[in-house]
Motif scaffolding. Structure first.
Motif: not given
Length: 276
Positions: A183-190, A252-258
């Motif tokens: 599940a991600i937000d509008e900025g692709n952060r998980v 706790n970390l910046r995890v993003f989806a590409y």
């Protein structure tokens, strides 16, 4: 050189610098039991297709075409066919320029156990990874079929100042239980991660589609080592990226989806996990 050529060339040079500093680690130890006779005498990445080619050729070709020429292949089960193929077919890299495809068999470097999971496989070889001093570590699976330039994904990782970046694809909701679902937000952060859930979470507004992990990860090396050490010390862990490392990092970390899609049309690119 025209202004347009300069505009296009600058990002390419930037991505080229990123990929030159990246170490790709390919997980190539799968038993491949679901493939039956195809993997009776070989691991999944060594399964043949198109005559002389093997499944691992997809990811190796992706690496080289992305400008990544430092590649470690982690093997474990029935690896002879794979080792033979890589030695004969991929021995053209120039060692004097720091280019290599190194095959790392399971060596029980940290005790009597073989690899206990994907995270444990990297942890057992952390000294070898550290010795290459990469700027980024790209973790890949050796049994997936797709064509991808990893440069933009690594560029996305840097642009977002991410700690971890996960490659993702859209899959039909009825197949999503075979994968890790995000599940991600509008900025692709998980925001959430479910590993092979019985009731997969659909993409908001699209109940027939879920967002699935490709099993492709970009890590910052020091963070990767810290996460793997903590995981290795956890007796209740399955030592797996999808089950442990990624879900625990989200809070706790910046995890993003590409997203693995066409930059212009946003069309989904072809990707298949042979193991499924």
């Amino acid at each position: 050189m025209s202004t347009e050529q300069q505009r296009i060339g600058a990002p390419r040079r930037y991505l080229s610098r990123l990929t030159r500093g990246t170490l790709a680690v390919i997980m190539a130890g799968g038993r491949g039991e679901r493939l039956k006779q195809l993997t009776e005498d070989r691991c999944k990445p060594a399964a043949p297709f198109g005559g002389k080619f093997r499944i691992i050729d997809f990811v190796l070709s992706n690496c080289l075409n992305s400008g990544i020429r430092q590649i470690s292949v982690l093997t474990q089960y029935k690896a002879h066919s794979l080792i033979q193929h890589i030695g004969r077919g991929w021995g053209f890299l120039r060692g004097e320029f720091g280019e290599f495809i190194e095959i790392i068999p399971a060596q029980q470097r940290r005790g009597p156990e073989w690899y206990q999971g994907t995270a444990d496989a990297l942890w057992q070889n952390m000294e070898l990874i550290r010795a290459h001093r990469p700027l980024h570590v790209l973790v890949l699976a050796g049994d997936h079929i797709y064509k991808m330039d990893y440069g933009p994904m690594i560029g996305f990782h840097v642009e977002k100042e991410a700690d971890i970046t996960v490659g993702v694809v859209e899959v039909p909701i009825d197949r999503a239980r075979e994968f890790g679902v995000l599940a991600i937000d509008e900025g692709n952060r998980v925001l959430g991660f479910q590993e092979k859930p019985n009731d997969p979470r659909p993409v908001p507004g699209r109940p027939d589609v879920a967002l699935a992990s490709m099993g492709i990860y970009v890590f910052n090396p020091r963070l990767l080592e810290r996460l793997l050490r903590a995981d290795a010390e956890d007796p209740d862990s399955a030592h797996d990226f999808g089950k442990n490392i990624i879900p625990q990092a989200i809070a706790n970390l910046r995890v993003f989806a590409y997203p693995f899609e066409d930059v212009r049309s946003k069309a989904q690119h072809y990707w298949r996990d042979v193991g499924t």
